[in-house]
Design a protein around this motif. Structure first.
Motif, PDB file in Angstrom:
ATOM      1  N   GLN A 146       0.834  -1.200   0.000  1.00  0.00           N
ATOM      2  CA  GLN A 146       0.000   0.000   0.000  1.00  0.00           C
ATOM      3  C   GLN A 146       0.871   1.252   0.000  1.00  0.00           C
ATOM      4  OE1 GLN A 146      -2.533  -0.315   3.423  1.00  0.00           O
ATOM      5  NE2 GLN A 146      -3.784  -1.929   2.532  1.00  0.00           N
ATOM      6  N   LEU A 147       1.894   1.244   0.827  1.00  0.00           N
ATOM      7  CA  LEU A 147       2.783   2.398   0.912  1.00  0.00           C
ATOM      8  C   LEU A 147       3.496   2.631  -0.421  1.00  0.00           C
ATOM      9  CD1 LEU A 147       3.932   4.210   3.459  1.00  0.00           C
ATOM     10  CD2 LEU A 147       6.017   3.095   2.708  1.00  0.00           C
ATOM     11  N   GLU A 148       3.937   1.560  -1.063  1.00  0.00           N
ATOM     12  CA  GLU A 148       4.628   1.702  -2.345  1.00  0.00           C
ATOM     13  C   GLU A 148       3.728   2.339  -3.405  1.00  0.00           C
ATOM     14  OE1 GLU A 148       7.767  -1.407  -3.519  1.00  0.00           O
ATOM     15  OE2 GLU A 148       6.284  -2.515  -2.315  1.00  0.00           O
ATOM     16  N   VAL A 149       2.434   2.081  -3.337  1.00  0.00           N
ATOM     17  CA  VAL A 149       1.512   2.614  -4.331  1.00  0.00           C
ATOM     18  C   VAL A 149       1.130   4.065  -4.023  1.00  0.00           C
ATOM     19  CG1 VAL A 149      -0.830   2.397  -5.267  1.00  0.00           C
ATOM     20  CG2 VAL A 149       0.595   0.358  -4.954  1.00  0.00           C
ATOM     21  N   PHE A 150       0.880   4.387  -2.763  1.00  0.00           N
ATOM     22  CA  PHE A 150       0.290   5.673  -2.424  1.00  0.00           C
ATOM     23  C   PHE A 150       1.259   6.741  -1.925  1.00  0.00           C
ATOM     24  CE2 PHE A 150      -3.287   2.656  -1.881  1.00  0.00           C
ATOM     25  CZ  PHE A 150      -4.082   3.155  -2.893  1.00  0.00           C
ATOM     26  N   ALA A 151       2.418   6.360  -1.437  1.00  0.00           N
ATOM     27  CA  ALA A 151       3.350   7.339  -0.884  1.00  0.00           C
ATOM     28  C   ALA A 151       4.275   7.875  -1.968  1.00  0.00           C
ATOM     29  CB  ALA A 151       4.165   6.708   0.236  1.00  0.00           C
TER      30      ALA A 151
END
Length: 157
Positions: free
Chosen positions: A89-94
């Motif tokens: 999730q972090l890789e996609v949104f951050a």
């Protein structure tokens, strides 16, 4: 017929409409930024929380001296397995400035997991080095997250 009152009324209506549209657009941008900050805060908190929990569980596994190698391996892998979801999730949104240190932190916790699986005990060089790297990576990712959210006194806008 005098057109002045009609034009003045029309001009007033245009000014009022444009003003209302500008105010609404500004309000929507402000609400979108607030929602983005809330989403980042939730995502960053979840990411740091799940990795901290895994880190703590790994430390407890290291301190537990009675586990067999197979039990230690299963326990270490289970404690780390839930970290993948928030990582993705972090890789996609951050933004990239957060993702890079976040992945360094993730990898350092994974190295600590591998040191735990190998049976490295507290006080041994491998264990101490692995968990020292984890804490350094944690500091770097927290700083990047604070900078991204503008909570360190510097604005990213």
């Amino acid at each position: 017929m005098d057109w002045t009152p009609l034009l003045a009324t029309l001009l007033g209506a245009v000014i009022a409409t444009v003003s209302a549209l500008l105010v609404e657009a500004r309000k929507e941008r402000r609400e979108a930024r607030a929602q983005e900050r809330r989403s980042k805060r939730e995502l960053y908190g979840a990411y740091l929380g799940v990795l901290a929990q895994a880190r703590n569980e790994l430390q407890l596994i290291v301190l537990e001296g009675t586990m067999s190698e197979a039990e230690r391996t299963v326990a270490a892998r289970q404690s780390f397995a839930r970290c993948y979801e928030t990582r993705y999730q972090l890789e996609v949104f951050a933004p990239r400035v957060v993702v890079e240190p976040a992945l360094d932190y993730f990898r350092s916790v994974r190295r600590a997991r591998e040191a735990t699986i190998r049976g490295t005990r507290g006080g041994a060089d491998g264990y101490e080095l692995a968990f020292h790297e984890v804490m350094e990576a944690l500091t770097a990712v927290r700083d990047a997250m604070r900078l991204d959210m503008g909570t360190d006194g510097l604005s990213t806008d």
